[in-house]
Scaffold this motif. Sequence first.
Motif, PDB file in Angstrom:
ATOM      1  N   UNK A   1       0.811  -1.190   0.000  1.00  0.00           N
ATOM      2  CA  UNK A   1       0.000   0.000   0.000  1.00  0.00           C
ATOM      3  C   UNK A   1       0.862   1.264   0.000  1.00  0.00           C
ATOM      4  N   UNK A   2       1.956   1.235   0.753  1.00  0.00           N
ATOM      5  CA  UNK A   2       2.815   2.418   0.804  1.00  0.00           C
ATOM      6  C   UNK A   2       3.391   2.731  -0.584  1.00  0.00           C
ATOM      7  N   UNK A   3       3.706   1.709  -1.372  1.00  0.00           N
ATOM      8  CA  UNK A   3       4.203   1.937  -2.731  1.00  0.00           C
ATOM      9  C   UNK A   3       3.118   2.580  -3.594  1.00  0.00           C
ATOM     10  N   UNK A   4       1.883   2.131  -3.451  1.00  0.00           N
ATOM     11  CA  UNK A   4       0.767   2.709  -4.201  1.00  0.00           C
ATOM     12  C   UNK A   4       0.582   4.185  -3.868  1.00  0.00           C
ATOM     13  N   UNK A   5       0.824   4.541  -2.615  1.00  0.00           N
ATOM     14  CA  UNK A   5       0.668   5.934  -2.168  1.00  0.00           C
ATOM     15  C   UNK A   5       1.896   6.787  -2.468  1.00  0.00           C
ATOM     16  N   UNK A   6       2.968   6.161  -2.967  1.00  0.00           N
ATOM     17  CA  UNK A   6       4.193   6.905  -3.245  1.00  0.00           C
ATOM     18  C   UNK A   6       4.966   7.266  -1.996  1.00  0.00           C
ATOM     19  N   UNK A   7       4.761   6.510  -0.921  1.00  0.00           N
ATOM     20  CA  UNK A   7       5.384   6.811   0.366  1.00  0.00           C
ATOM     21  C   UNK A   7       6.856   6.438   0.389  1.00  0.00           C
ATOM     22  N   UNK A   8       7.590   7.134   1.241  1.00  0.00           N
ATOM     23  CA  UNK A   8       9.000   6.807   1.445  1.00  0.00           C
ATOM     24  C   UNK A   8       9.315   6.839   2.927  1.00  0.00           C
ATOM     25  N   UNK A   9      10.255   5.995   3.285  1.00  0.00           N
ATOM     26  CA  UNK A   9      10.757   5.929   4.659  1.00  0.00           C
ATOM     27  C   UNK A   9      11.888   6.943   4.759  1.00  0.00           C
ATOM     28  N   UNK A  10      11.667   8.013   5.520  1.00  0.00           N
ATOM     29  CA  UNK A  10      12.599   9.139   5.549  1.00  0.00           C
ATOM     30  C   UNK A  10      13.626   9.071   6.671  1.00  0.00           C
ATOM     31  N   UNK A  11      13.230   8.536   7.819  1.00  0.00           N
ATOM     32  CA  UNK A  11      14.147   8.503   8.973  1.00  0.00           C
ATOM     33  C   UNK A  11      13.799   7.313   9.850  1.00  0.00           C
ATOM     34  N   UNK A  12      14.841   6.662  10.350  1.00  0.00           N
ATOM     35  CA  UNK A  12      14.673   5.502  11.214  1.00  0.00           C
ATOM     36  C   UNK A  12      15.600   5.663  12.412  1.00  0.00           C
ATOM     37  N   UNK A  13      15.022   5.596  13.607  1.00  0.00           N
ATOM     38  CA  UNK A  13      15.773   5.577  14.851  1.00  0.00           C
ATOM     39  C   UNK A  13      15.051   4.599  15.769  1.00  0.00           C
ATOM     40  N   UNK A  14      15.705   4.156  16.790  1.00  0.00           N
ATOM     41  CA  UNK A  14      15.076   3.229  17.717  1.00  0.00           C
ATOM     42  C   UNK A  14      13.866   3.900  18.362  1.00  0.00           C
ATOM     43  N   UNK A  15      12.687   3.356  18.104  1.00  0.00           N
ATOM     44  CA  UNK A  15      11.465   3.881  18.689  1.00  0.00           C
ATOM     45  C   UNK A  15      10.861   5.072  17.981  1.00  0.00           C
ATOM     46  N   UNK A  16      11.433   5.489  16.831  1.00  0.00           N
ATOM     47  CA  UNK A  16      10.886   6.646  16.115  1.00  0.00           C
ATOM     48  C   UNK A  16      11.133   6.508  14.616  1.00  0.00           C
ATOM     49  N   UNK A  17      10.080   6.706  13.839  1.00  0.00           N
ATOM     50  CA  UNK A  17      10.116   6.539  12.388  1.00  0.00           C
ATOM     51  C   UNK A  17       9.414   7.720  11.726  1.00  0.00           C
ATOM     52  N   UNK A  18       9.939   8.146  10.573  1.00  0.00           N
ATOM     53  CA  UNK A  18       9.269   9.186   9.775  1.00  0.00           C
ATOM     54  C   UNK A  18       9.014   8.635   8.378  1.00  0.00           C
ATOM     55  N   UNK A  19       7.759   8.743   7.934  1.00  0.00           N
ATOM     56  CA  UNK A  19       7.326   8.312   6.609  1.00  0.00           C
ATOM     57  C   UNK A  19       6.620   9.493   5.954  1.00  0.00           C
ATOM     58  N   UNK A  20       6.844   9.692   4.646  1.00  0.00           N
ATOM     59  CA  UNK A  20       6.154  10.767   3.943  1.00  0.00           C
ATOM     60  C   UNK A  20       5.571  10.253   2.633  1.00  0.00           C
ATOM     61  N   UNK A  21       4.599  11.016   2.124  1.00  0.00           N
ATOM     62  CA  UNK A  21       3.977  10.673   0.840  1.00  0.00           C
ATOM     63  C   UNK A  21       3.399  11.936   0.219  1.00  0.00           C
ATOM     64  N   UNK A  22       3.472  12.027  -1.112  1.00  0.00           N
ATOM     65  CA  UNK A  22       2.804  13.139  -1.779  1.00  0.00           C
ATOM     66  C   UNK A  22       1.290  12.957  -1.685  1.00  0.00           C
ATOM     67  N   UNK A  23       0.566  14.061  -1.762  1.00  0.00           N
ATOM     68  CA  UNK A  23      -0.893  13.958  -1.836  1.00  0.00           C
ATOM     69  C   UNK A  23      -1.239  13.872  -3.327  1.00  0.00           C
ATOM     70  N   UNK A  24      -1.277  12.656  -3.822  1.00  0.00           N
ATOM     71  CA  UNK A  24      -1.538  12.396  -5.236  1.00  0.00           C
ATOM     72  C   UNK A  24      -3.012  12.640  -5.565  1.00  0.00           C
ATOM     73  N   UNK A  25      -3.344  12.899  -6.828  1.00  0.00           N
ATOM     74  CA  UNK A  25      -4.742  13.126  -7.206  1.00  0.00           C
ATOM     75  C   UNK A  25      -5.687  12.012  -6.754  1.00  0.00           C
TER      76      UNK A  25
END
Length: 122
Positions: A1-25
């Motif tokens: 699903x994350x691939x379908x949304x164009x999401x990317x894993x931006x940052x990884x630390x123990x106990x904390x994660x950042x994911x982003x995605x464009x707001x596609x049409x």
Amino acid sequence: MMATLGASLDAVASGEIRISAPILPGARQQQGFGHAALTFALGDTAAGYAALSVLPMDNEVVTAEIKINLLAPARGDRLFAIGKVVKPGKRLCVVTAEVFAETDGRQKRIAILQGTMVPVPI
């Protein structure tokens, strides 16, 4: 699903994660804002990966329950979610996530989530 949304894993630390995605049409609701399903998917995934980051390598996680408070419309070019572990555990991990909309470097918090992840041995 994350691939379908164009999401990317931006940052990884123990106990904390950042994911982003464009707001596609295809992820917009009738008024042109990012759909709540996109907001929820990013928050749930960031929270789940945060839980996974504190568990042994032979584990996966599944969401047992998670709630969302939508604070503002998802106006912007992209969304990002920061998932964090509140309380790790062998049977349950309590997690939270905040989701932000971003346009031209400006960020606005649009949702908060809190939930429970269940470690699943693989």
